[in-house]
Design an enzyme around this catalytic site. Structure first.
Site, PDB file in Angstrom:
ATOM      1  N   SER A 119     -50.644 -16.422 -28.375  1.00 14.85           N
ATOM      2  CA  SER A 119     -49.228 -16.749 -28.230  1.00 14.85           C
ATOM      3  C   SER A 119     -48.625 -16.156 -26.966  1.00 14.85           C
ATOM      4  O   SER A 119     -49.060 -15.087 -26.492  1.00 14.85           O
ATOM      5  CB  SER A 119     -48.483 -16.175 -29.440  1.00 14.85           C
ATOM      6  OG  SER A 119     -47.093 -16.185 -29.211  1.00 14.85           O
ATOM      7  N   TYR A 144     -45.373  -9.485 -34.180  1.00 12.62           N
ATOM      8  CA  TYR A 144     -46.156 -10.729 -34.129  1.00 12.62           C
ATOM      9  C   TYR A 144     -46.998 -10.772 -32.850  1.00 12.62           C
ATOM     10  O   TYR A 144     -48.218 -10.967 -32.879  1.00 12.62           O
ATOM     11  CB  TYR A 144     -45.217 -11.943 -34.205  1.00 12.62           C
ATOM     12  CG  TYR A 144     -45.898 -13.236 -33.855  1.00 12.62           C
ATOM     13  CD1 TYR A 144     -46.961 -13.710 -34.620  1.00 12.62           C
ATOM     14  CD2 TYR A 144     -45.499 -13.984 -32.738  1.00 12.62           C
ATOM     15  CE1 TYR A 144     -47.609 -14.886 -34.288  1.00 12.62           C
ATOM     16  CE2 TYR A 144     -46.140 -15.158 -32.402  1.00 12.62           C
ATOM     17  CZ  TYR A 144     -47.195 -15.600 -33.180  1.00 12.62           C
ATOM     18  OH  TYR A 144     -47.836 -16.768 -32.831  1.00 12.62           O
ATOM     19  N   LYS A 148     -51.262 -10.562 -32.129  1.00 17.29           N
ATOM     20  CA  LYS A 148     -52.027 -11.545 -31.345  1.00 17.29           C
ATOM     21  C   LYS A 148     -52.784 -10.846 -30.222  1.00 17.29           C
ATOM     22  O   LYS A 148     -53.936 -11.169 -29.935  1.00 17.29           O
ATOM     23  CB  LYS A 148     -51.077 -12.604 -30.781  1.00 17.29           C
ATOM     24  CG  LYS A 148     -50.486 -13.527 -31.846  1.00 17.29           C
ATOM     25  CD  LYS A 148     -51.562 -14.438 -32.395  1.00 17.29           C
ATOM     26  CE  LYS A 148     -51.101 -15.268 -33.563  1.00 17.29           C
ATOM     27  NZ  LYS A 148     -52.146 -16.139 -34.122  1.00 17.29           N
TER      28      LYS A 148
END
Ligand code: UDP
Length: 338
Positions: A119, A144, A148
């Protein structure tokens, strides 16, 4: 038919379901593994479908013993920035620990090719004006993005140890829907800008909140680089061909090198739908960087990626087609008003 089998983990989610269709169209055999915590059974076509968790070692062993898997694509992650800020433990457990379980099972069964859904969130706030290249510093502003980045690093280490080869694809803002109108973006609860805007256009919601109107951008709202889900699928197919052909490990950005503000997205959504979308200003959402724009030259040069739906209007048109049909289906399921 090309006699290669791809395990799509998270194949019942938004991007995973589009991927399954793309793989089938390209002649691959597909197996889907999904626990339906966020995905939808009806988005998966007639392919072998295994229901379960990545943390279920016995199940993973069974899948890799039963199917001759040549490569794994991993879409099964939690992906909501604000939720990750509130619930970091769940994000690390699901996005990092479960990926370790998957990689261990692959290693046990000597499955060596891995394509990872990474991402733009790995970058954090850009330290340069404009689009970011893959060598831009990675400094996530939310859990988040940190999960990743942790998996990206893990893949580098696994590759160095000869365990696997990988391609990590850093998606910017995935959007749009398959041109058939049969597949699209369905989250529950929905939190993404374009689906929410179109739900307001359809009268399913009263108004759209604009999270932050005081960012240091031209109109005060966040800039994002929207990339069509079908173009993401094409990039995965190219990455897969590369790995199957013995290509190098790689990290690529996937975006269109153009940033649209939240207000611009709403304007285009109003134009495409022909409906007014009432908005209301709201607080900034935790963890949101002001600007995220991709420089995607690397995958264009190295793998020949050519996005077909670069224009935001076209992206939103495909989403609008899906949302109208989806609203029709929901209306029909609810039956006539009483
Ligand atoms: N956004 C917004 N209102 C909403 C949902 C999103 O203003 O109801 C903004 C959000 O703050 C971000 C952009 O729209 O700047 C894109 O958010 P989205 O959740 O679609 O994707 P993300 O950037 O989190 O992957």
């Amino acid at each position: 038919m090309n006699n290669k089998t791809v395990l799509v983990v998270g194949g019942a989610g938004y991007i995973g379901a589009h991927m399954v269709r793309g793989l089938l169209d390209a002649g691959y055999d597909v197996v889907v593994l999904d626990n339906f915590s966020r995905g939808h059974r009806d988005l998966v076509p007639a392919v072998p479908l295994v229901e379960g968790d990545l943390g279920d070692t016995l199940l993973l062993n069974e899948v890799f013993s039963r199917y001759p898997v040549d490569a794994v694509m991993h879409f099964a992650a939690y992906s909501l920035v604000a939720e990750s800020v509130a619930r970091p433990l769940e994000y690390y457990r699901n996005n990092v620990s479960s990926t370790i379980d998957l990689l261990e099972a692959m290693s046990r069964h000597r499955v060596r090719r891995f394509i990872f859904s990474s991402s733009a969130a790995v970058y954090g706030e850009p330290s340069v004006a404009g689009a970011m290249r893959e060598d831009h510093p990675t400094c996530p502003t939310n859990p988040y993005g940190a999960t990743k980045l942790a998996v990206e690093r893990l893949l580098v280490d696994c590759a160095a140890a000869g365990i696997l080869s990988f391609v990590s694809l850093r998606y910017f803002n995935a959007a749009g829907a398959d041109a058939s109108g049969e597949l699209g973006e369905r989250h529950d609860p929905e939190t993404h800008l374009i689906p929410l805007a179109l739900q307001v256009a359809l009268g399913m919601r009263k108004r759209l909140q604009i999270f932050g109107t005081d960012y240091p951008t031209a109109d005060g709202t966040c800039l994002r680089d929207y990339v069509h889900v079908t173009d993401l699928v094409q990039a995965h197919l190219l990455a897969l061909e590369s790995l199957l052909g013995g290509g190098d490990n790689a990290v690529y950005n996937l975006g269109n090198s153009k940033g649209y503000s939240v207000r611009e997205v709403i304007e285009v959504a109003q134009h495409v739908s022909g409906r007014t979308i009432p908005t209301t200003p709201a607080e900034r959402r935790a963890g949101d960087p002001a600007v995220l724009i991709a420089e995607s030259e690397k995958i264009r040069q190295e793998l020949g990626w050519r996005p077909r739906y670069e224009d935001l209007k076209t992206i939103i048109e495909t989403a609008w087609l899906w949302h109208q049909r989806e609203a029709g289906r929901e209306g029909a399921a609810a039956g006539p008003p009483v």
